[in-house]
Motif scaffolding. Structure first.
Motif, mmCIF file in Angstrom:
data_model
loop_
_atom_site.group_PDB
_atom_site.id
_atom_site.type_symbol
_atom_site.label_atom_id
_atom_site.label_comp_id
_atom_site.label_asym_id
_atom_site.label_seq_id
_atom_site.Cartn_x
_atom_site.Cartn_y
_atom_site.Cartn_z
ATOM 1 N N THR A 49 0.837 -1.212 0.000
ATOM 2 C CA THR A 49 0.000 0.000 0.000
ATOM 3 C C THR A 49 0.868 1.256 0.000
ATOM 4 N N THR A 50 1.898 1.267 0.878
ATOM 5 C CA THR A 50 2.781 2.440 0.938
ATOM 6 C C THR A 50 3.500 2.645 -0.395
ATOM 7 N N ARG A 94 1.136 3.966 -3.020
ATOM 8 C CA ARG A 94 0.832 5.392 -2.780
ATOM 9 C C ARG A 94 1.956 6.286 -3.319
ATOM 10 N N ALA A 114 0.556 9.867 -4.516
ATOM 11 C CA ALA A 114 -0.240 10.313 -3.359
ATOM 12 C C ALA A 114 0.678 10.695 -2.190
ATOM 13 N N ASP A 115 1.764 9.959 -2.020
ATOM 14 C CA ASP A 115 2.775 10.300 -1.013
ATOM 15 C C ASP A 115 4.039 10.736 -1.739
#
Lengths: 204, 240
Positions: free
Chosen positions: A189-190, A193, A198-199
């Protein structure tokens, strides 16, 4: 809406996707390996930048007469170790001397101190709160420690051959598998992202 | 040139002194311990930096760049990219030019994220799912059943069920999804709640297992250090 750091975001997404596709598409493997080599070089340079920063911070502390002895000790040992290892090689007698008689003893002793700190921490947990989870933790820990080997020279076969393997191979293994799957899902997920922008943990 | 024997003896003395000071932290923090800690950080950092230069930067950047400059047969684009990216990263040395290094940092983050995803899928998720699918020892169960060992076959099933429950309930513990209930606070599904409670028990057992592992390694390190101190002091005092 103004996009923050568009170039950096584009670079992160494109290089990340190329590497990710290279894992699954064999035709891209060569290009992926080339990017990985660049990344490896950059990681080594980033490590050097970190060391430079560390040296700079401690040099300023020495100049400002703030914790001078500690910072000077760090700078001197860093400079000597770096010079000796680089000029004479990591397998030279002097580099090995530093590694075997300075780095390893402190590292192993810190590990030994950790054992005592952990024992004290476990005792404190047992003293302070008697919740169900604490009890489960402490009882399991005691069973495992009793079954870890002979106790004052006395073998406890029921603990070493039955209880210990049962806790390790059935109860803990299942939960550990759940934890590992959870960590892997969190990592994915990280990573995703970052790859969709997104991050952006790389500055504005 | 210092004789090798003298170097070893000096090394043992230094190692014993450093060990004693580090172990004295058990009685509390003190300036000599902090001094030794700074020595350790300096030596470890210097060693890591030298290895990075020796094993990566020299063979991957400096030597190929020298070869390119001296007209050697090397991949110009590849070396050019290496030099360019390195130069951009080095702009991070100064706060005024640091922003030029951001795209290179972004590249490192992007590559790291991609590797983490690939590693998590190939190295953890797929193998763990595969092993979880074989949680019940079917071959052992068949063998026990054919041999008439019904107690053992039941034990195999129970162990498999327990391991499965441990895995599922641990995953349920980290499930934070809850149903919206109008103006009332969202509520977690009852089944997930029960599973999560069981999961917390299994997690406590697993953490105790990990804790005991670290504790035993620490005890091993402590025993090794005490043995080292004993043998060094015995040798110094000329004891047999």
């Amino acid at each position: 809406m103004k996009l923050r750091a568009p170039i950096s975001t584009a670079v992160a997404i494109s290089f990340g996707l190329l590497v990710l596709l290279g894992i699954f598409i064999p035709d891209l493997a060569d290009f992926r390996n080339r990017i990985l080599n660049w990344a490896m070089l950059l990681a080594a340079l980033a490590l050097l930048l970190g060391l430079f920063n560390l040296a700079q911070v401690h040099w300023q502390r020495v100049r400002g007469r703030e914790a001078t002895v500690y910072s000077a000790a760090l700078l001197v040992t860093m400079a000597i170790t770096f010079a000796v290892t680089l000029l004479q090689g990591s397998d030279s007698a002097n580099a090995e001397w530093i590694f075997n008689y300075v780095v390893v003893p402190i590292e192993t002793s810190l590990m030994a101190v950790l054992a005592i700190s952990l024992t004290l921490a476990a005792a404190r947990v047992f003293q302070q709160r008697t919740e169900l989870m604490n009890m489960v933790f402490i009882v399991t820990l005691l069973l495992l420690l009793v079954g870890a080997g002979p106790l004052f020279g006395v073998e406890l076969p029921y603990f070493t051959r039955v209880i210990n393997p049962y806790i390790n191979n059935v109860l803990a293994l299942g939960a550990m598998r759940g934890l590992l799957i959870g960590v892997a899902l969190g990592t994915i997920t990280t990573g995703v992202r970052i790859l969709i922008g997104a991050d952006r943990p790389y500055g504005a | 040139m210092i004789p090798a024997e003298l170097l070893i003896q000096a090394g043992l003395l230094v190692a014993a002194a450093l060990t004693l000071v580090t172990l004295s932290y058990i009685f509390g923090d003190h300036p000599v311990f902090r001094f030794v800690l700074h020595i350790f950080i300096g030596a470890a950092a210097g060693y890591a930096g030298a290895i990075a230069v020796q094993d990566v930067i020299l063979p991957q950047l400096v030597f190929p760049a020298i070869e390119l400059a001296s007209g050697g047969n090397v991949d110009v684009v590849d070396i050019g990219m290496r030099v360019g990216l390195s130069a951009l990263l080095l702009t991070k040395l100064s706060p005024r030019t640091a922003r030029f290094g951001n795209p290179v940092t972004a590249m490192l983050v992007g590559v790291g994220a991609a590797l983490a995803i690939g590693g998590a899928i190939q190295g953890t998720l797929l193998p763990q799912i595969n092993t979880s699918a074989q949680i019940f020892d079917v071959a052992g169960f068949d063998l026990a059943l054919q041999g008439g060992y019904y107690g053992e076959s039941l034990q195999i099933i129970l162990q498999g069920m327990l391991a499965l429950l441990a895995m599922v309930s641990t995953l349920a513990y980290f499930h934070f999804g809850a149903e919206a209930r109008g103006k009332q606070a969202p509520l977690r599904n009852v089944l997930v709640d029960v599973l999560a409670w069981a999961g917390s028990v299994f997690i406590a057992i697993t953490l105790a297992t990990l804790f005991s592992g670290v504790l035993l390694s620490g005890m091993g390190a402590l025993t090794e250090r005490l043995d080292f101190l004993y043998s060094t002091i015995s040798a110094l005092l000329g004891m047999p």
